[in-house]
Enzyme design. Structure first.
Site, PDB file in Angstrom:
ATOM      1  N   ASP A  80       0.871  -1.425  -0.189  1.00 49.04           N
ATOM      2  CA  ASP A  80      -0.139  -0.341   0.327  1.00 49.04           C
ATOM      3  C   ASP A  80       0.906   1.191   0.175  1.00 49.04           C
ATOM      4  O   ASP A  80       2.129   1.474   0.000  1.00 49.04           O
ATOM      5  CB  ASP A  80      -0.927   0.071   1.119  1.00 49.04           C
ATOM      6  CG  ASP A  80      -0.409  -0.536   2.376  1.00 49.04           C
ATOM      7  OD1 ASP A  80       0.671  -0.831   2.175  1.00 49.04           O
ATOM      8  OD2 ASP A  80      -0.015   0.469   3.617  1.00 49.04           O
ATOM      9  N   GLU A 145       0.453  -1.682   5.905  1.00 48.18           N
ATOM     10  CA  GLU A 145       1.339  -0.648   6.586  1.00 48.18           C
ATOM     11  C   GLU A 145       1.143   1.156   6.873  1.00 48.18           C
ATOM     12  O   GLU A 145       0.954   1.744   7.624  1.00 48.18           O
ATOM     13  CB  GLU A 145       2.585  -1.148   6.206  1.00 48.18           C
ATOM     14  CG  GLU A 145       3.692  -0.394   7.267  1.00 48.18           C
ATOM     15  CD  GLU A 145       3.939   0.643   6.676  1.00 48.18           C
ATOM     16  OE1 GLU A 145       4.931   0.878   7.774  1.00 48.18           O
ATOM     17  OE2 GLU A 145       3.589   1.104   6.042  1.00 48.18           O
TER      18      GLU A 145
END
EC number: 3.5.1.14
Length: 399
Positions: A80, A145
């Site tokens: 991400d 994350e």
């Protein structure tokens, strides 16, 4: 190399393809990342699994070692990326534009899609040379994350699946260095997000009421700012420490009141606190609670996010993985600095699970642009990073 040569380089093509996947918060669709990584595993002729962390996919590629009974090595990265403000970018953030100077622009160029595909490039080259690691190497591509403790590595490390991987050591992300050195991160500060609910005497705005929420807030804010100022001075006085070596306290939200002529019965203030690894967190919490009592009491402490202290990864002779990592850096002839990461990465969850981890991104002489506009990485820096990972991965996997 010229722009044309960079554009035709297979490793650069792979990196740019990954950058073009808009795995951006909020509401990330990880499907294109998963499909991309499955294709990469197939090209490397390595087995791949997709497991779930909560409802989100984790892609795991396995490179079998000669002695698979030994503790394994993890090469971790996250899929991400953070949001973008497109009007602040000179290049479309998900085009992976390559300019004449070799700068590759894209969200994730530094944080941290480059590292993910550099791992792949390093393994591609090592396999082509006939090398097989002593220890099994797992590449883990995790979600979320950038979303804190939402289902991602924090879930994965608690799973039976992860326990079966028998992980002995993990690579993870670092950050760029603006000088010739490379930063190696062996620890992270403890993160607290603290909301203070400050109750006080309410009434007409024309009066001098006693023990108002505003008075109490003023006292506490003064104490926190005094503490903050001492850390600023300590950082400025000592050139051997970085921001990761001090404790930061910052006011990030302030709420309360309904009308300009009414003294409110409640004010709420949120502080982002990052605690240095040398600070006793129990004593720090006691200090904050003491300030609240000195302010007049009636203050509730609500920890919206309260992480425990996580011990640093040892960077001494007791850690054979560190010795192998450092020796490889020395043999590469590069200057390195051991640092405490100022923000937060998935390494903290690995360390908390008992897995020593080092954060390292092979990026130097480059502006620090993670989460910033016009994030980029130079093509030559990217390719040099693959060569560095070849050395580092081989060294640690044979430790």
């Amino acid at each position: 190399m010229s722009k044309e040569q960079w554009e035709n380089d297979e490793e650069i093509k792979i990196f740019r393809e990954y950058l073009r996947i808009p795995s951006v918060h909020p509401n990330v669709d990880y499907t294109p990342c998963v499909e991309f990584l499955k294709r990469q595993a197939a090209s490397l002729e390595l087995p791949v699994e997709v497991v779930l962390a909560g409802l989100n996919p984790v892609v795991v590629i396995k490179w079998l070692g000669k002695q698979p009974e030994l503790p394994s090595i993890v090469l971790n990265s996250h899929m991400d990326v953070v949001p973008v403000f497109r009007d602040k970018w000179t290049h479309e953030p998900f085009n992976a534009d390559l300019d004449d100077e070799g700068r590759i622009y894209g969200r994730g160029a530094q944080d941290m899609k480059s590292v993910a595909t550099q791992y792949l490039g390093a393994i591609r080259s090592l396999k082509a040379s006939g090398y097989q690691p002593k220890r099994t190497v797992y590449l883990t591509f995790v979600p979320n994350e950038e979303a804190g403790v939402v289902a991602g590595m924090s879930y994965l490390v608690k799973s039976d699946y992860f326990k079966k991987l028998n992980v002995g050591f993990s690579f993870d992300e670092g950050m760029a260095s603006e000088d010739e050195s490379y930063a190696v991160f062996y620890a992270e500060r403890t993160i607290w997000h603290l909301r203070l609910k400050i109750s006080g005497t309410s009434g007409h705005g024309s009066l001098l009421l006693h023990k108002t929420a505003g008075q109490k807030f003023s006292y506490i804010l003064g104490k926190i700012m005094e503490f903050r100022d001492t850390e600023v001075k300590r950082l400025n006085r000592n050139s051997t420490i970085d921001i990761g070596d001090v404790t930061t306290m910052n006011l990030t939200q302030l709420n309360g009141g309904v009308q300009s002529n009414v003294v409110p019965p409640l004010l709420e203030a949120v502080f982002d606190i990052r605690i240095a690894i040398t600070v006793d967190i129990v004593e720090l919490e006691k200090q904050i609670r003491d300030w609240c009592e000195e302010a007049g009491g009636g203050i509730e402490l609500v920890f919206e996010w309260k992480e425990p202290f996580v011990a640093p990864t040892k960077i001494d002779a007791s850690n054979p993985y560190w010795l192998a990592f450092k020796q490889a850096l020395d043999e590469l002839g590069v200057k390195s600095r051991q640092r405490v990461f100022p923000g937060a990465t998935d390494s903290r969850f690995l360390r908390q699970a008992g897995v020593p981890a080092l954060g390292f991104s092979p990026i130097n002489n480059t502006p620090i642009l993670l989460h910033d506009h016009n994030e980029y990485l130079r093509a030559d820096t990217y390719l040099r990073g693959i060569e560095m990972y070849k050395k580092l991965i081989a060294a640690v996997a044979n430790a």
